[in-house]
Design a protein around this motif. Structure first.
Motif, PDB file in Angstrom:
ATOM      1  N   LEU B  66       0.833  -1.215   0.000  1.00  0.00           N
ATOM      2  CA  LEU B  66       0.000   0.000   0.000  1.00  0.00           C
ATOM      3  C   LEU B  66       0.856   1.249   0.000  1.00  0.00           C
ATOM      4  O   LEU B  66       0.551   2.227  -0.686  1.00  0.00           O
ATOM      5  N   THR B  67       1.943   1.226   0.781  1.00  0.00           N
ATOM      6  CA  THR B  67       2.825   2.394   0.855  1.00  0.00           C
ATOM      7  C   THR B  67       3.359   2.719  -0.541  1.00  0.00           C
ATOM      8  O   THR B  67       3.348   3.884  -0.972  1.00  0.00           O
ATOM      9  N   ILE B  68       3.784   1.691  -1.254  1.00  0.00           N
ATOM     10  CA  ILE B  68       4.339   1.923  -2.587  1.00  0.00           C
ATOM     11  C   ILE B  68       3.257   2.318  -3.573  1.00  0.00           C
ATOM     12  O   ILE B  68       3.360   3.296  -4.300  1.00  0.00           O
ATOM     13  N   ALA B  69       2.142   1.557  -3.514  1.00  0.00           N
ATOM     14  CA  ALA B  69       1.102   1.785  -4.515  1.00  0.00           C
ATOM     15  C   ALA B  69       0.402   3.125  -4.334  1.00  0.00           C
ATOM     16  O   ALA B  69      -0.027   3.757  -5.295  1.00  0.00           O
ATOM     17  N   MET B  70       0.269   3.589  -3.070  1.00  0.00           N
ATOM     18  CA  MET B  70      -0.430   4.849  -2.807  1.00  0.00           C
ATOM     19  C   MET B  70       0.517   6.037  -2.825  1.00  0.00           C
ATOM     20  O   MET B  70       0.093   7.177  -2.896  1.00  0.00           O
ATOM     21  N   GLY B  71       1.776   5.747  -2.661  1.00  0.00           N
ATOM     22  CA  GLY B  71       2.754   6.828  -2.669  1.00  0.00           C
ATOM     23  C   GLY B  71       2.768   7.622  -1.391  1.00  0.00           C
ATOM     24  O   GLY B  71       3.363   8.696  -1.315  1.00  0.00           O
ATOM     25  N   VAL B  72       2.106   7.145  -0.350  1.00  0.00           N
ATOM     26  CA  VAL B  72       2.188   7.786   0.978  1.00  0.00           C
ATOM     27  C   VAL B  72       2.533   6.704   1.993  1.00  0.00           C
ATOM     28  O   VAL B  72       2.341   5.509   1.734  1.00  0.00           O
ATOM     29  N   GLU B  73       3.017   7.169   3.124  1.00  0.00           N
ATOM     30  CA  GLU B  73       3.300   6.194   4.179  1.00  0.00           C
ATOM     31  C   GLU B  73       1.976   5.651   4.717  1.00  0.00           C
ATOM     32  O   GLU B  73       1.077   6.429   5.048  1.00  0.00           O
ATOM     33  N   VAL B  74       1.856   4.336   4.755  1.00  0.00           N
ATOM     34  CA  VAL B  74       0.631   3.716   5.256  1.00  0.00           C
ATOM     35  C   VAL B  74       0.918   3.078   6.620  1.00  0.00           C
ATOM     36  O   VAL B  74       1.939   2.406   6.802  1.00  0.00           O
ATOM     37  N   GLN B  75       0.040   3.396   7.539  1.00  0.00           N
ATOM     38  CA  GLN B  75       0.197   2.803   8.877  1.00  0.00           C
ATOM     39  C   GLN B  75      -0.966   1.850   9.112  1.00  0.00           C
ATOM     40  O   GLN B  75      -2.125   2.241   8.974  1.00  0.00           O
ATOM     41  N   LEU B  76      -0.625   0.597   9.481  1.00  0.00           N
ATOM     42  CA  LEU B  76      -1.689  -0.364   9.762  1.00  0.00           C
ATOM     43  C   LEU B  76      -2.026  -0.307  11.256  1.00  0.00           C
ATOM     44  O   LEU B  76      -1.143  -0.306  12.095  1.00  0.00           O
ATOM     45  N   VAL B  77      -3.288  -0.245  11.552  1.00  0.00           N
ATOM     46  CA  VAL B  77      -3.738  -0.175  12.947  1.00  0.00           C
ATOM     47  C   VAL B  77      -4.607  -1.418  13.222  1.00  0.00           C
ATOM     48  O   VAL B  77      -5.619  -1.619  12.570  1.00  0.00           O
ATOM     49  N   LEU B  78      -4.118  -2.234  14.152  1.00  0.00           N
ATOM     50  CA  LEU B  78      -4.867  -3.452  14.479  1.00  0.00           C
ATOM     51  C   LEU B  78      -5.646  -3.249  15.761  1.00  0.00           C
ATOM     52  O   LEU B  78      -5.110  -2.768  16.756  1.00  0.00           O
ATOM     53  N   LYS B  79      -6.906  -3.623  15.745  1.00  0.00           N
ATOM     54  CA  LYS B  79      -7.724  -3.577  16.952  1.00  0.00           C
ATOM     55  C   LYS B  79      -8.290  -4.960  17.203  1.00  0.00           C
ATOM     56  O   LYS B  79      -8.389  -5.782  16.300  1.00  0.00           O
ATOM     57  N   ARG B  80      -8.652  -5.159  18.467  1.00  0.00           N
ATOM     58  CA  ARG B  80      -9.136  -6.474  18.797  1.00  0.00           C
ATOM     59  C   ARG B  80     -10.549  -6.701  18.280  1.00  0.00           C
ATOM     60  O   ARG B  80     -10.889  -7.769  17.824  1.00  0.00           O
ATOM     61  N   THR B  81     -11.347  -5.660  18.359  1.00  0.00           N
ATOM     62  CA  THR B  81     -12.765  -5.852  18.020  1.00  0.00           C
ATOM     63  C   THR B  81     -13.171  -4.963  16.850  1.00  0.00           C
ATOM     64  O   THR B  81     -12.571  -3.926  16.579  1.00  0.00           O
ATOM     65  N   TYR B  82     -14.253  -5.390  16.177  1.00  0.00           N
ATOM     66  CA  TYR B  82     -14.823  -4.562  15.095  1.00  0.00           C
ATOM     67  C   TYR B  82     -15.304  -3.238  15.655  1.00  0.00           C
ATOM     68  O   TYR B  82     -15.251  -2.216  14.988  1.00  0.00           O
ATOM     69  N   GLN B  83     -15.779  -3.304  16.871  1.00  0.00           N
ATOM     70  CA  GLN B  83     -16.337  -2.085  17.465  1.00  0.00           C
ATOM     71  C   GLN B  83     -15.290  -0.975  17.537  1.00  0.00           C
ATOM     72  O   GLN B  83     -15.555   0.179  17.200  1.00  0.00           O
ATOM     73  N   GLU B  84     -14.096  -1.391  17.980  1.00  0.00           N
ATOM     74  CA  GLU B  84     -13.033  -0.391  18.084  1.00  0.00           C
ATOM     75  C   GLU B  84     -12.689   0.170  16.713  1.00  0.00           C
ATOM     76  O   GLU B  84     -12.527   1.387  16.547  1.00  0.00           O
ATOM     77  N   ILE B  85     -12.595  -0.734  15.753  1.00  0.00           N
ATOM     78  CA  ILE B  85     -12.245  -0.296  14.406  1.00  0.00           C
ATOM     79  C   ILE B  85     -13.336   0.639  13.859  1.00  0.00           C
ATOM     80  O   ILE B  85     -13.066   1.727  13.352  1.00  0.00           O
ATOM     81  N   THR B  86     -14.579   0.223  14.033  1.00  0.00           N
ATOM     82  CA  THR B  86     -15.692   1.014  13.492  1.00  0.00           C
ATOM     83  C   THR B  86     -15.742   2.396  14.134  1.00  0.00           C
ATOM     84  O   THR B  86     -15.863   3.421  13.459  1.00  0.00           O
ATOM     85  N   SER B  87     -15.613   2.416  15.450  1.00  0.00           N
ATOM     86  CA  SER B  87     -15.712   3.714  16.123  1.00  0.00           C
ATOM     87  C   SER B  87     -14.541   4.622  15.748  1.00  0.00           C
ATOM     88  O   SER B  87     -14.711   5.829  15.585  1.00  0.00           O
ATOM     89  N   GLN B  88     -13.354   4.007  15.573  1.00  0.00           N
ATOM     90  CA  GLN B  88     -12.222   4.848  15.181  1.00  0.00           C
ATOM     91  C   GLN B  88     -12.389   5.347  13.743  1.00  0.00           C
ATOM     92  O   GLN B  88     -11.982   6.459  13.400  1.00  0.00           O
ATOM     93  N   LEU B  89     -13.018   4.501  12.945  1.00  0.00           N
ATOM     94  CA  LEU B  89     -13.261   4.917  11.560  1.00  0.00           C
ATOM     95  C   LEU B  89     -14.284   6.061  11.516  1.00  0.00           C
ATOM     96  O   LEU B  89     -14.095   7.055  10.828  1.00  0.00           O
ATOM     97  N   LEU B  90     -15.310   5.892  12.344  1.00  0.00           N
ATOM     98  CA  LEU B  90     -16.360   6.914  12.376  1.00  0.00           C
ATOM     99  C   LEU B  90     -15.840   8.214  12.939  1.00  0.00           C
ATOM    100  O   LEU B  90     -16.195   9.297  12.490  1.00  0.00           O
TER     101      LEU B  90
END
Lengths: 485, 298
Positions: B66-90
């Protein structure tokens, strides 16, 4: 060891000492093995307890937040990963229960399902014990309460596989047994060797004593003395001194016996001379008569008859003397006539002392008994009886077969035997009676001859008032030896 | 949803390569900015752990691609639950995330679709009901009174489908099952059923199928008792306000172009996916109807 092998007191030292060493080692090794094993068990259990405490503390701190939330998955995830133990414990079986005793999760959920209640969970523990070891099942059981803010929220139960600890104990036990057995065997063998070595001189001594029974005592050679320890060297030197003394005494005794024989021979010779001398006067008278009245047939016949009888008497005397002293070179069987010869030999002595001799020779024919030796015995006893009898007394001589024995009895009316003489004749004393009493040596010689023939003498009181010596000689006992000779 | 190192990050809220700078930046951004116009900031892509012992390798490859293809630094963020991911996305803490169809439908108005994975030629997957291999079961009715493992309360395949299935029968999980619990990972559901911790479980069919290839000794202890119909595959989504941004455009392009590039192909092969497509929100209608059903039942 042969017959008395069941009685340990009779076992030979060379066996007893090593056996004692081995037994001692056995006791020591049993005590030692017990001590080592119990120490090992204590150490193992202490280490197991420490390990268990550390392990359960770690497990508890990881589990408490999840137990609080009753998060079955996280509890399972933690104990499943924590179930594999290092150090040979294999896989632990872990069960976590909540405060109601229901299983939250177990490392093996098929055995212990979620929400199940295991009634026997606490059966392994006595009282408040947190760890127990079950050696039979090769498992250790541990538990730990989960406490959060002073409130019990559940409990962890773990059982460990401790077969490697038991195996270690078994290995130690086997090593101890093998080592101790090897040491005991080695010590016993060494003990046997050393005792045998130490008792070697005793064997020498015993061998030399055995030899002395059948012949003169043999001294222990000086090289053997030099090779032994100080204590035995002294013993050997004394033994040799004793051997010399015994041999010397034996030689003296032999010499004395010969002299005694010669002395009795002398007495007999004078008796014989007397015996020959008696008819001699008559013979000369008869010769005189023949010279003067030889032409008369009646006178000549009477005189010749007289001369013949006189010469016959002389011939008998000479013959019996020859028979008595033809001696040991010609061993032969005893004949009844041999004893009758004795009567002739002692006849003059009987007459001289005015004794009455009751002669009862009941033997018939030949007996397989050495004639010379037996005649000497009979003669000695007769002479002894004659010597102790007061003038005018009676002496009885009886010879007969009694069962398997030849019985010879000589009765007298003398004062009886002195204790020394009795001891000498009956074989209780090995020493000759004091020399000078005349009969002492004769009795001792009689004893030795009797021993040679396998016979024995018994002294009792005679119905005549004096003593009676009864000699019994087994008939045929010496035959084998005689045939060889 | 994506991809996570269940062993590495298995249970705890943990960022992939967290740094204080990034955290601060993210927090500040969420307050100050509402969109994705954060020049000079790394692109933050969120996910939950999905399966696989090779997650670490996968994440590295994905980030690299992704970093190469998008041309920006990509940071992966892992969360334990969908809830955390969803709320952080929102809340804008994440620029985009691989989420489940259930939160996408639930927050349909706040979220917009970036791309949908193509698995076995289709942008869809199934939900499975798993039981242990030695058990006979063909229908959810056979699972009554079980101890049942769900994956995540915000997962479609790992929760919603089963819940809807019960709602159709006018029942609720807590009544139908003796006990339920969440493992927060589809692979964990498989483990729980395989170990016997749970007698049955609700799992993502795609994850189970991939596991049959990568960890057959695990899936061999389980079997599928029931399969749902096909539903929209967990999509890559972004917040609706961010959807038109250049960064999202680049992300979509990078995802769709993945099969054309070496690193991208290795990522796809690790994921056992064919590629990504733009996708149609109508794909998730089946999930939406289940959400309706469950809501109606209460």
């Amino acid at each position: 060891m042969r017959r008395a092998s069941l009685d340990p007191r009779r076992w030979p030292l060379a066996f007893k000492a090593p056996a004692l060493v081995a037994a001692f080692m056995l006791i020591v090794s049993i005590v030692m093995t017990n001590a080592v094993l119990s120490r090992l068990r204590e150490t193992q259990e202490r280490q197991l307890a420490a390990m268990s405490t550390i392990y359960l503390n770690g497990l508890a701190s990881a589990l408490i937040p999840h137990v609080l939330r009753e998060d079955i998955w996280e509890v399972f995830d933690i104990i499943e990963r924590g179930a594999s133990l290092e150090g040979g414990f294999g896989r632990a079986r872990i069960v976590v229960v909540d405060n109601k005793g229901e299983t939250l999760a177990a490392s093996d959920p098929r055995q212990v399902p979620v929400l199940s209640r295991q009634s026997g969970r606490d059966r392994h523990f006595q009282g408040d014990a947190l760890l127990t070891v079950d050696s039979e099942k090769a498992r250790a059981f541990a538990r730990r309460p989960l406490v959060y803010q002073d409130r019990g929220i559940g409990e962890i139960y773990v059982d460990y596989d401790i077969s490697h600890l038991l195996r270690e104990r078994g290995d130690v036990l086997r090593t101890l047994i093998a080592t101790n057995a090897a040491i005991a065997l080695l010590l016993a063998a060494f003990g046997y060797w050393i005792i045998r070595r130490m008792l070697g001189p005793l064997g020498t001594l015993s061998r030399h004593l055995d030899l002395s029974v059948s012949g003169p005592v043999q001294s222990i050679p000086s090289n053997e003395i030099a090779g032994s320890t100080r204590e035995f060297r002294r013993l050997f030197v004394r033994f040799n001194a004793m051997a010399d003394a015994v041999n010397e005494r034996e030689a003296i005794a032999k010499e004395l016996a010969n002299e005694e024989r010669l002395a009795s021979l002398g007495r007999l010779a004078s008796g014989m001379a007397h015996e020959i001398n008696n008819p001699l006067g008559g013979l000369f008278n008869a010769i005189d008569t023949l010279k003067r009245h030889g032409e008369k047939p009646s006178v000549r016949a009477t005189s010749l008859n007289l001369i013949e009888r006189g010469l016959k008497g002389i011939r008998d005397v000479v013959r019996s003397t020859l028979a008595a002293y033809r001696a040991d070179r010609d061993p032969r069987h005893l004949a009844s006539a041999d004893l009758d010869d004795l009567r002739l030999l002692v006849g003059p002595e009987i007459t001289r002392r005015a004794l009455a001799l009751d002669w009862q020779n009941l033997l018939d024919g030949e007996l397989p008994i050495e004639a010379t030796a037996f005649r000497q015995v009979a003669l000695n006893l007769l002479l002894n009886a004659i010597q102790v009898s007061p003038s005018g007394a009676a002496v009885i001589f009886i010879s007969a077969i009694e069962g398997e024995c030849l019985l010879l009895e000589v009765h007298d009316q003398g004062p009886g035997f002195s204790p020394e003489a009795r001891a000498v004749l009956a074989g209780e004393s090995n020493r000759p009676a004091p020399i000078g009493e005349g009969t002492g040596l004769g009795l001792w010689v009689t004893r030795r001859l009797l021993q040679d023939m396998g016979g024995h003498a018994v002294i009792a009181t005679s119905p005549l008032g004096g003593a009676v010596v009864s000699v019994r000689i087994p008939v045929g006992a010496r035959e084998e030896l005689r045939d060889v000779a | 949803m994506v991809v996570g190192a269940s062993r590495l990050t298995g249970s705890i809220d943990q960022r992939w390569k967290p740094s204080r700078r990034a955290l601060l930046a993210g927090a500040t951004a969420s307050v100050v900015l509402s969109g994705g116009a954060r020049a000079g900031q790394p692109f933050r892509f969120g996910s939950t752990p999905v399966f696989l012992t090779s997650d670490l390798q996968l994440l590295e490859a994905l980030q690299h691609y992704l970093t190469i293809a998008m041309g920006v630094e990509v940071q992966l963020v892992l969360k334990r639950t969908y809830q955390e991911i969803t709320s952080q996305l929102l809340s804008g803490l994440l620029d985009a995330a691989w989420i489940c169809g259930f939160p996408f439908v639930a927050y349909r108005r706040e979220l917009d679709l970036v791309a949908v994975p193509i698995w076995r030629g289709k942008p869809s997957y199934q939900s499975y009901l798993l039981v242990s291999a030695d058990r006979e079961a063909a229908d959810i009715a056979d699972l009554r009174g079980d101890i049942h493992a769900f994956s995540d309360p915000d997962s479609n395949s790992g929760y919603l489908v089963t819940r809807a299935l019960l709602a159709e029968r006018a029942s609720k999980p807590q009544d139908f099952f003796k006990r339920t619990f969440f493992t927060y990972g589809h692979r964990n559901v498989v483990r729980a059923v395989a170990a016997g911790l749970a007698q049955s479980g609700s799992v993502d069919g795609y994850v189970w199928e991939v596991l049959t290839e990568t960890e057959p000794e695990l899936t061999r202890q389980t079997k599928v008792a029931w399969r749902s119909d096909w539903m929209g595959f967990p999509p890559i989504a972004t917040s609706a306000g961010n959807a038109a941004s250049e960064a999202i455009g680049r992300l979509r392009r990078a995802l769709i172009d993945m099969p054309t590039e070496q690193t991208g192909r290795s990522v796809l092969s690790l994921l056992r996916l064919d590629g990504f497509a733009t996708g149609d929100p109508a794909l998730f209608d089946g999930i939406a109807s289940r959400v309706e059903l469950v809501r109606a039942f209460g």
